[in-house]
Write an enzyme that holds these catalytic residues in place. Structure first.
Site, PDB file in Angstrom:
ATOM      1  N   LYS A 130     -14.894  14.940  32.309  1.00  0.00           N
ATOM      2  CA  LYS A 130     -15.330  13.538  32.172  1.00  0.00           C
ATOM      3  C   LYS A 130     -14.318  12.599  32.843  1.00  0.00           C
ATOM      4  O   LYS A 130     -13.216  13.031  33.200  1.00  0.00           O
ATOM      5  CB  LYS A 130     -15.488  13.200  30.691  1.00  0.00           C
ATOM      6  CG  LYS A 130     -14.202  13.286  29.896  1.00  0.00           C
ATOM      7  CD  LYS A 130     -14.468  13.288  28.393  1.00  0.00           C
ATOM      8  CE  LYS A 130     -13.171  13.404  27.618  1.00  0.00           C
ATOM      9  NZ  LYS A 130     -13.375  13.580  26.179  1.00  0.00           N
ATOM     10  N   ARG A 170     -17.030   9.667  14.311  1.00  0.00           N
ATOM     11  CA  ARG A 170     -17.520   9.071  15.538  1.00  0.00           C
ATOM     12  C   ARG A 170     -18.938   9.600  15.684  1.00  0.00           C
ATOM     13  O   ARG A 170     -19.753   9.379  14.810  1.00  0.00           O
ATOM     14  CB  ARG A 170     -16.588   9.464  16.701  1.00  0.00           C
ATOM     15  CG  ARG A 170     -16.348   8.358  17.676  1.00  0.00           C
ATOM     16  CD  ARG A 170     -15.246   8.699  18.655  1.00  0.00           C
ATOM     17  NE  ARG A 170     -15.449   9.975  19.362  1.00  0.00           N
ATOM     18  CZ  ARG A 170     -14.618  10.465  20.278  1.00  0.00           C
ATOM     19  NH1 ARG A 170     -13.538   9.795  20.613  1.00  0.00           N
ATOM     20  NH2 ARG A 170     -14.862  11.612  20.878  1.00  0.00           N
ATOM     21  N   TYR A 189       9.162 -10.761  40.050  1.00  0.00           N
ATOM     22  CA  TYR A 189       8.673 -11.798  39.140  1.00  0.00           C
ATOM     23  C   TYR A 189       9.534 -11.875  37.882  1.00  0.00           C
ATOM     24  O   TYR A 189       9.844 -10.853  37.276  1.00  0.00           O
ATOM     25  CB  TYR A 189       7.235 -11.486  38.707  1.00  0.00           C
ATOM     26  CG  TYR A 189       6.208 -11.692  39.784  1.00  0.00           C
ATOM     27  CD1 TYR A 189       6.012 -12.934  40.374  1.00  0.00           C
ATOM     28  CD2 TYR A 189       5.422 -10.621  40.199  1.00  0.00           C
ATOM     29  CE1 TYR A 189       5.056 -13.104  41.361  1.00  0.00           C
ATOM     30  CE2 TYR A 189       4.451 -10.792  41.187  1.00  0.00           C
ATOM     31  CZ  TYR A 189       4.283 -12.045  41.762  1.00  0.00           C
ATOM     32  OH  TYR A 189       3.346 -12.216  42.728  1.00  0.00           O
ATOM     33  N   MET A 201       1.425  -6.395  40.966  1.00  0.00           N
ATOM     34  CA  MET A 201       0.075  -5.863  41.165  1.00  0.00           C
ATOM     35  C   MET A 201       0.025  -4.783  42.242  1.00  0.00           C
ATOM     36  O   MET A 201      -0.631  -3.757  42.089  1.00  0.00           O
ATOM     37  CB  MET A 201      -0.878  -7.012  41.527  1.00  0.00           C
ATOM     38  CG  MET A 201      -2.336  -6.626  41.476  1.00  0.00           C
ATOM     39  SD  MET A 201      -3.407  -7.963  41.988  1.00  0.00           S
ATOM     40  CE  MET A 201      -3.363  -9.045  40.593  1.00  0.00           C
TER      41      MET A 201
HETATM   42  C1  LIG Z   1     -12.687  14.735  25.823  1.00  0.00           C
HETATM   43  C2  LIG Z   1     -13.223  15.737  24.915  1.00  0.00           C
HETATM   44  C3  LIG Z   1     -12.678  17.028  24.854  1.00  0.00           C
HETATM   45  C4  LIG Z   1     -11.442  17.445  25.626  1.00  0.00           C
HETATM   46  O1  LIG Z   1     -10.278  16.982  24.977  1.00  0.00           O
HETATM   47  P1  LIG Z   1      -8.809  17.387  25.475  1.00  0.00           P
HETATM   48  O2  LIG Z   1      -7.923  16.916  24.389  1.00  0.00           O
HETATM   49  O3  LIG Z   1      -8.562  16.637  26.744  1.00  0.00           O
HETATM   50  O4  LIG Z   1      -8.777  18.836  25.665  1.00  0.00           O
HETATM   51  C5  LIG Z   1     -13.306  17.952  24.031  1.00  0.00           C
HETATM   52  N1  LIG Z   1     -14.386  17.616  23.291  1.00  0.00           N
HETATM   53  C6  LIG Z   1     -14.910  16.371  23.309  1.00  0.00           C
HETATM   54  C7  LIG Z   1     -16.087  16.065  22.452  1.00  0.00           C
HETATM   55  C8  LIG Z   1     -14.345  15.385  24.099  1.00  0.00           C
HETATM   56  O5  LIG Z   1     -14.867  14.159  24.105  1.00  0.00           O
END
Ligand SMILES: *Cc1c(COP(=O)(O)O)cnc(C)c1O
Length: 399
Positions: A60, A159, A292, A340
């Site tokens: 992701k 969640r 800055y 920046m």
């Molecule tokens: C992001 C995610 C993972 C991976 O987590 P890591 O700590 O990066 O290994 C696994 N399961 C779900 C549901 C996630 O959202």
């Protein structure tokens, strides 16, 4: 003022038309990604979890900032069995790059358009309740097919996921939906990294494990037909009881342990480097304010290197005056406020640095390794956030 010397005046154009139209992405600052490192990490993970457990590579957020397609392909070569993404678009992007493996969407798709699209692209949605299950069923019924889904159970993350004690009821309702094929059941750990830090003494993770096991037990023989998964990186590394049929690994796939100084024989290789060029070298007097706010004043006659990377490239301003970068395996300190687009390094102790040379801000350079954890000690961030903050204008170069 002295005249310009002949040698300074001569300028030879060495570029081709191609270079001129598409300048080298390494001319300013860039992220370097090594797919071989990802491949290695996937292999290490596969060996670690053993034959009876599948590896889902979590790619992701554009593969934690490494480039989802690059990472996904390397992870699959290294032995990953499937992919996990957060959004519909991320899943479609991977399908468009030609990947045919199972892809689970970890986020919640809520409307019929999205779920129809996921179905079309053969992506597996995560279902937390009957509402989306019914939408999925309608979509598949229309096509006279089955819609494959994974069910999420909340064991304490609070969640996504249905309530632990409603799983049985929910599954019995889903089983009435003739065009749904429930293939997996999973949950997500809330504090596995903290538990790992405590030398893998499971604290709340144990409670989540117990709840998940109870859910599965209550399903009786039904649960054996499902792909059961619970562990992220920290869960995977802390206890094999958390592995079940599959683990979902993100951070460690990219080469890091979820906690600092984790004692382990596993040889992960960090896959990402952040590099930037020196665009100007200058000498300034003692007592000169830099950048800055003049947060830094030179304590001696100093040599400074201006480097073309800033917070717009993903280096948090909170790191101002706290990080170092490596050049030829030597660390030089960053001074003054990170701006920046630029920042300044004090190179008084390494005065041979020239305009155009490359500094490694993150990653391995010779003997030096600067990890996201190093930055987090100062910025209050976490490695996950550091990795996916390099976007906007930083080009990515695959090595
Ligand atoms: C992001 C995610 C993972 C991976 O987590 P890591 O700590 O990066 O290994 C696994 N399961 C779900 C549901 C996630 O959202």
């Amino acid at each position: 003022m002295s005249k310009i010397k002949r040698s300074e005046r001569s300028f030879t154009f060495v570029g081709t038309t191609e270079n001129v139209m598409n300048p080298d992405p390494r001319s300013r600052a860039w992220v370097e990604v090594d797919p071989k490192a990802i491949e290695n990490n996937a292999r290490v993970l596969k060996n670690f979890i053993g034959e009876n457990c599948l590896l889902m590579a979590v790619v992701k957020a554009d593969g934690y900032g490494h480039g989802a397609e690059t990472v996904a392909k390397a992870a699959l070569i290294g032995g990953a069995d499937s992919l996990g993404v957060a959004t519909l678009e991320e899943g479609i992007q991977l399908r468009n790059s030609g990947l045919k493996c199972q892809i689970l969407i970890l986020g919640n798709l809520i409307n019929a358009e999205e779920l129809y699209s996921a179905f079309f692209w053969d992506l597996i949605p995560t279902i937390s309740g009957i509402r989306e299950a019914i939408i999925c069923n309608n979509i598949a019924e229309n096509k006279n097919k089955k819609y494959i889904i994974h069910l999420k159970v909340d064991t304490g993350m609070t969640r996504l996921g249905c309530n632990c004690n409603e799983v049985k009821e929910l599954i019995s309702r889903i089983d009435f939906l003739k065009n749904i094929s429930l293939k997996g059941i999973y949950s997500h750990l809330a504090i596995a990294d903290e538990d790992l830090e405590n030398n893998a003494q499971l604290g709340f993770t144990q409670i989540q494990l117990t709840r998940f096991e109870k859910v599965l037990k209550d399903l009786g023989a039904r649960n054996k037909l499902l792909c059961r998964h619970l562990a992220n990186s920290a869960g995977t590394l802390s206890d094999s009881r958390l592995h079940f049929d599959m683990v979902r690994v993100g951070l460690s796939l990219y080469g890091y342990f979820p906690v600092n100084d984790f004692d382990s024989d596993l040889k992960f290789h960090p896959a990402l480097k952040v590099k930037a060029r020196v665009t100007l070298v200058r000498e300034v007097a003692k007592g000169t304010g830099v950048g800055y706010g003049h947060f830094f004043k030179t304590q001696r006659k100093s040599k400074l290197a201006v480097v073309a990377i800033g917070y717009a490239d993903g280096v948090s301003r909170n790191l101002s005056g706290k990080i170092s970068a490596s050049i030829d395996g030597v660390l030089v300190p960053q001074v003054g406020a990170i701006a920046m687009d630029q920042m300044v390094f004090d190179i008084t102790d390494k005065p041979d640095i020239r305009t155009g040379q490359v500094l490694t801000l993150l990653g391995t350079d010779g003997e030096v390794c600067i990890s996201p954890q190093n930055w987090c000690e100062f910025s209050g961030s976490i490695p996950w956030e550091v990795l996916c903050s390099f976007r906007n204008r930083l080009p990515r170069v695959v090595t």
